[in-house]
Design a protein around this motif. Structure first.
Motif, PDB file in Angstrom:
ATOM      1  N   SER A 134      -9.151   2.555   1.012  1.00 55.84           N
ATOM      2  CA  SER A 134      -8.564   1.234   0.765  1.00 55.84           C
ATOM      3  C   SER A 134      -7.291   1.044   1.581  1.00 55.84           C
ATOM      4  CB  SER A 134      -8.284   1.039  -0.719  1.00 55.84           C
ATOM      5  OG  SER A 134      -7.323   1.961  -1.166  1.00 55.84           O
ATOM      6  N   TRP A 135      -6.498   2.098   1.738  1.00 52.60           N
ATOM      7  CA  TRP A 135      -5.277   2.010   2.535  1.00 52.60           C
ATOM      8  C   TRP A 135      -5.617   1.702   3.989  1.00 52.60           C
ATOM      9  CZ3 TRP A 135      -3.110   5.596   6.187  1.00 52.60           C
ATOM     10  CH2 TRP A 135      -1.802   5.309   6.550  1.00 52.60           C
ATOM     11  N   LEU A 136      -6.630   2.365   4.525  1.00 50.95           N
ATOM     12  CA  LEU A 136      -7.042   2.107   5.901  1.00 50.95           C
ATOM     13  C   LEU A 136      -7.581   0.691   6.064  1.00 50.95           C
ATOM     14  CD1 LEU A 136      -8.744   5.502   6.815  1.00 50.95           C
ATOM     15  CD2 LEU A 136      -6.564   4.613   7.661  1.00 50.95           C
ATOM     16  N   ARG A 146      -4.631  -1.700   6.214  1.00 52.05           N
ATOM     17  CA  ARG A 146      -4.009  -1.627   7.544  1.00 52.05           C
ATOM     18  C   ARG A 146      -4.824  -2.383   8.579  1.00 52.05           C
ATOM     19  NH1 ARG A 146      -3.168   3.886   9.790  1.00 52.05           N
ATOM     20  NH2 ARG A 146      -2.275   2.653  11.449  1.00 52.05           N
ATOM     21  N   ARG A 147      -6.148  -2.219   8.544  1.00 53.57           N
ATOM     22  CA  ARG A 147      -7.022  -2.879   9.509  1.00 53.57           C
ATOM     23  C   ARG A 147      -6.963  -4.399   9.341  1.00 53.57           C
ATOM     24  NH1 ARG A 147     -11.253   0.131   8.742  1.00 53.57           N
ATOM     25  NH2 ARG A 147     -11.964  -1.037   6.945  1.00 53.57           N
ATOM     26  N   GLU A 148      -6.970  -4.876   8.092  1.00 56.68           N
ATOM     27  CA  GLU A 148      -6.924  -6.325   7.858  1.00 56.68           C
ATOM     28  C   GLU A 148      -5.572  -6.915   8.270  1.00 56.68           C
ATOM     29  OE1 GLU A 148      -9.426  -8.260   7.098  1.00 56.68           O
ATOM     30  OE2 GLU A 148     -10.768  -6.550   6.973  1.00 56.68           O
ATOM     31  N   ALA A 179      -5.002  -9.775  11.063  1.00 56.76           N
ATOM     32  CA  ALA A 179      -4.271 -11.010  10.778  1.00 56.76           C
ATOM     33  C   ALA A 179      -3.127 -11.212  11.765  1.00 56.76           C
ATOM     34  CB  ALA A 179      -3.742 -10.981   9.355  1.00 56.76           C
ATOM     35  N   ARG A 180      -2.417 -10.139  12.093  1.00 60.24           N
ATOM     36  CA  ARG A 180      -1.318 -10.260  13.069  1.00 60.24           C
ATOM     37  C   ARG A 180      -1.834 -10.667  14.436  1.00 60.24           C
ATOM     38  NH1 ARG A 180       0.597  -5.005  10.784  1.00 60.24           N
ATOM     39  NH2 ARG A 180       2.078  -5.585   9.176  1.00 60.24           N
ATOM     40  N   ARG A 181      -2.958 -10.094  14.829  1.00 60.00           N
ATOM     41  CA  ARG A 181      -3.538 -10.457  16.128  1.00 60.00           C
ATOM     42  C   ARG A 181      -3.990 -11.906  16.140  1.00 60.00           C
ATOM     43  NH1 ARG A 181      -7.198  -5.104  17.472  1.00 60.00           N
ATOM     44  NH2 ARG A 181      -5.461  -3.745  18.013  1.00 60.00           N
TER      45      ARG A 181
END
Length: 61
Positions: free
Chosen positions: A25-27, A30-32, A36-38
Motif C-alpha cells: 500500500s505504501w508503494l 507513492r506511485r499515485e 498526480a505530480r506528473r
C-alpha cells in the motif's frame, strides 16, 4: 503436547503478511502521488504553451 511452535509460526506468518500489505500500500501511494505530480506538471506546461487568445484579441482591435 505443546503448541508453542505452531503459535509462533502463526504469529510469524501474520507479521510477514501484515508487513507485505503495508509495503504494497505504501508503494501504491507513492506511485499515485508521482503520477498526480506528473499530471499537474504536464497541465501547467500545456497552459504555459497556450497563447492567451483573449489578450491577443484585445490588442488587435
Amino acid at each position: 503436547m505443546s503448541y508453542l511452535g505452531y503459535v509462533i509460526a502463526a504469529y510469524a506468518v501474520f507479521a510477514v503478511v501484515l508487513g507485505g500489505e503495508f509495503l504494497a500500500s505504501w508503494l501504491q501511494v507513492r506511485r499515485e502521488l508521482r503520477t498526480a505530480r506528473r499530471r499537474v506538471a504536464r497541465q501547467a506546461a500545456a497552459r504555459a504553451h497556450q497563447a492567451p487568445t483573449s489578450v491577443s484579441n484585445e490588442l488587435t482591435r
